[in-house]
Write an enzyme that holds these catalytic residues in place. Sequence first.
Site, PDB file in Angstrom:
ATOM      1  CE  LYS A  20     -14.498   3.706   7.742  1.00 30.89           C
ATOM      2  NZ  LYS A  20     -15.207   3.550   6.758  1.00 30.89           N
ATOM      3  CB  CYS A  65      -0.865   0.397   1.624  1.00 27.35           C
ATOM      4  SG  CYS A  65      -2.199  -1.499   1.279  1.00 27.35           S
ATOM      5  CG  HIS A 125      -6.008   1.660   0.338  1.00 29.93           C
ATOM      6  ND1 HIS A 125      -4.769   2.676  -0.073  1.00 29.93           N
ATOM      7  CD2 HIS A 125      -6.290   0.113   1.235  1.00 29.93           C
ATOM      8  CE1 HIS A 125      -4.405   1.160   0.410  1.00 29.93           C
ATOM      9  NE2 HIS A 125      -4.129   1.341   0.803  1.00 29.93           N
ATOM     10  CB  CYS A 148     -12.894  -2.370   6.620  1.00 29.27           C
ATOM     11  SG  CYS A 148     -12.166  -3.018   7.832  1.00 29.27           S
TER      12      CYS A 148
END
Lengths: 388, 120
Positions: free
Chosen positions: A331, A84, A335, A210
């Site tokens: 969030k 990431c 992402h 998540c």
Amino acid sequence: MTRASVVGAGMTTFGVHESTLAELFATAALDAYDDAGVGPDDVDAFYFGNAMGGQTENDTHLAPKLASEVGIAGVPAQRFEDACATSATAFKNAVQAVEAGIHDTVLVGGVERCTPETGLGTGEMTRIFASASHRQYEQPTGLTFPGVFALLTKRHMHEYGTTEEQLAHVAVKNHANGQRNPRAHFGRELTVEDVLESPVVADPFHLMDCCPFSDGASALVVTSDERADSYDDPVDVTGVGHATDIVPLSAKPVPHATQAARDAAAGAYEQADVTADAMDFAEVHDCFTGAEVMASEAIGFFEDGEGGPAAAEGRSALDGDRPINPSGGLKAKGHPIGATGAAQIVELTEQLRGDAGDRQVEGAERAVAHNLGGDAGTTVVSVVEVRS
Amino acid sequence: MSLSYDEWAASLREGTLLGVTCADCGTTYGTPFSVCNECGGRDLDATDLPEDGEVYSVTTVNVPPVGFEGPYQVALVQVGPARVTARIADDDEVDIGDGVVLDGAMEADDGHPAPVFRRA
Ligand SMILES: [Zn+2]
């Protein structure tokens, strides 16, 4: 000291995209070209981030393919992969290359598709994300990425009394900020109860703790300190710290301290000759609410153990004394793995230019980005400032 | 000669959890490394880790990857001087600080084993 300057920034909306990886990246790259007022002839090199294209789309050797898509075939181009933290690593290398005089002007950015547009369902994508955990000593347990951060967060809760309600406040805050970001994947009124009543993914994380699976791309034009003066609205990169921590999680002496983030932040602040107190806001890697709490402590915004209470008290809100993730963060903004790190720098650039609209942090002159990869194995921290 | 992954896995399948201890600085790890991350030493001797442990952190995975069926608990377990990432036996549910004992190994569909602990 300025190491390099960002003179162009662009990104797609984060969410669901049907276009190809190349077309998606081009949307962000052309934005960045136009923002900088450059064309392909001005670009000397391409530093590109994509984490999972080989696994998700059977698409590798992407740097020259995407260079061709955006008109810079021929320049040196390379792909970076650090889970990431992929495009923050690309950004670090671009800054270093410009600072060292190897290239004058570099296009840097990333792209990823993570939604069902790839043809993969949740279980398959969960497995691909989990490939960033240790192949032999973590993956065989069925550990997932929510699980990795759950293990870190549960210990943080045990050590400091951090609560699920405090975690939920992070989600509520980031969704509120996301509402003000037209490129965010999500953004809606959300209450602590909404978060706590959503299904549990990996305790203590509920679904609303998540980040989503998103598609998207981001791009930056980075140039040398001297050249930056000839552009409108440059912002200066004054520090970039990059550190790794031992993998697997079981070997980390204090897992919830996220040591790589502490080391990367120390490096970035030292280069920029500043302290955390001098930062007007932060964009941090909030893949899960607990990750934001740990990051907020690791970058020195709050004392150890204070990240949870600070979120609950509104200190990290847009109008708090230590704003975190005005963009909505991972969030709410979304992402798309390989695009995330460079997108944080896009947000810093817009904020420092005063161009962030409804989510503007008033008077922001200096900010920090924190991009984490894998099981807290990689972290890149960048300090960006208004050109004086 | 350091402990290899294959030796670690074979031992685990036979019911013994091995770690490695650095001959130079004494650091013990729950999994093999070729070089000690504390001191750079290459002499990492296989060490039997105790069967009794304590849950250092734990989560229940409700949304598993392909190849697994949830829910199940994954934990970081403190075993003597080291920690390992492990599964908790299906019928047990543990929390941080609980005592656990090694209960053999499970094997994922890729053939790699993982240690399993049950409540002590
Ligand atoms: Zn040693």
